[in-house]
Write a protein that holds these residues in place. Structure first.
Motif, PDB file in Angstrom:
ATOM      1  N   GLN A  67       0.829  -1.210   0.000  1.00  0.00           N
ATOM      2  CA  GLN A  67       0.000   0.000   0.000  1.00  0.00           C
ATOM      3  C   GLN A  67       0.865   1.263   0.000  1.00  0.00           C
ATOM      4  OE1 GLN A  67      -2.420  -0.995   3.413  1.00  0.00           O
ATOM      5  NE2 GLN A  67      -4.139  -1.573   2.106  1.00  0.00           N
ATOM      6  N   HIS A  71       1.361   4.490  -2.914  1.00  0.00           N
ATOM      7  CA  HIS A  71       1.076   5.904  -2.642  1.00  0.00           C
ATOM      8  C   HIS A  71       1.694   6.810  -3.692  1.00  0.00           C
ATOM      9  CE1 HIS A  71       0.008   5.494   1.889  1.00  0.00           C
ATOM     10  NE2 HIS A  71      -0.953   5.110   1.095  1.00  0.00           N
ATOM     11  N   SER A  81      -3.113   6.564 -10.190  1.00  0.00           N
ATOM     12  CA  SER A  81      -2.936   6.265  -8.781  1.00  0.00           C
ATOM     13  C   SER A  81      -3.654   4.968  -8.462  1.00  0.00           C
ATOM     14  CB  SER A  81      -3.510   7.401  -7.922  1.00  0.00           C
ATOM     15  OG  SER A  81      -2.760   8.570  -8.132  1.00  0.00           O
ATOM     16  N   GLN A  83      -4.642   1.962  -5.484  1.00  0.00           N
ATOM     17  CA  GLN A  83      -4.782   1.566  -4.089  1.00  0.00           C
ATOM     18  C   GLN A  83      -5.179   0.097  -4.101  1.00  0.00           C
ATOM     19  OE1 GLN A  83      -7.789   4.208  -2.500  1.00  0.00           O
ATOM     20  NE2 GLN A  83      -6.228   5.361  -1.420  1.00  0.00           N
ATOM     21  N   ARG A 115     -11.944   0.575   1.543  1.00  0.00           N
ATOM     22  CA  ARG A 115     -10.931   0.827   0.509  1.00  0.00           C
ATOM     23  C   ARG A 115      -9.540   0.970   1.133  1.00  0.00           C
ATOM     24  NH1 ARG A 115     -13.532  -0.765  -3.923  1.00  0.00           N
ATOM     25  NH2 ARG A 115     -15.436   0.358  -4.231  1.00  0.00           N
ATOM     26  N   ASN A 116      -8.569   0.441   0.434  1.00  0.00           N
ATOM     27  CA  ASN A 116      -7.174   0.513   0.845  1.00  0.00           C
ATOM     28  C   ASN A 116      -6.995  -0.016   2.267  1.00  0.00           C
ATOM     29  OD1 ASN A 116      -4.535   1.164  -0.064  1.00  0.00           O
ATOM     30  ND2 ASN A 116      -4.523   2.922   1.300  1.00  0.00           N
TER      31      ASN A 116
END
Length: 123
Positions: A67, A71, A81, A83, A115-116
């Protein structure tokens, strides 16, 4: 199990070729971070990782490392981007491969609500 958050949106925005390139990049990141396991694509943007470490904290730290790696925007014909969410299930003697996969999938489903995130089955 792991998958990319908002992958459909990425495909719709940048196209399937760049989406596929992002999947390849994600797979490479997973392989780099899970040196103590085996990574394979399960389907779509979902990946399974068979981890040979019995320590939950090792697994958690490897997921976090992926993760953190994401970033920074991945640059492939532009910026995207990424995630990733993770669902983790621990093998217990007597549990079939199908049940273990189901448990990991359930944990992944729970992680996708935030999420993430990283979720362990049964927690």
């Amino acid at each position: 199990m792991s998958d990319l958050d908002h992958f459909k949106q990425l495909n719709d925005t940048y196209g399937h070729i760049q989406g596929d390139q992002c999947l390849q990049k994600f797979a490479n990141i997973l392989r780099e971070e899970f040196l103590f396991g085996s990574v394979f694509r399960y389907g779509g943007d979902e990946f399974c990782i068979i981890i040979l470490s019995p320590r939950q904290e090792d697994v958690f730290h490897a997921c976090q490392s992926v993760q953190q790696h994401l970033h920074h925007p991945v640059v492939i014909d532009g910026r995207c981007s990424l995630q990733a969410s993770f669902g983790v299930a621990k093998y217990v003697p007597g549990v079939s491969a199908e049940e273990l996969l189901q448990q990991a999938d359930e944990a992944l489903y729970r992680s996708k609500t935030h999420r993430n995130a990283i979720r362990f089955y049964g927690e």
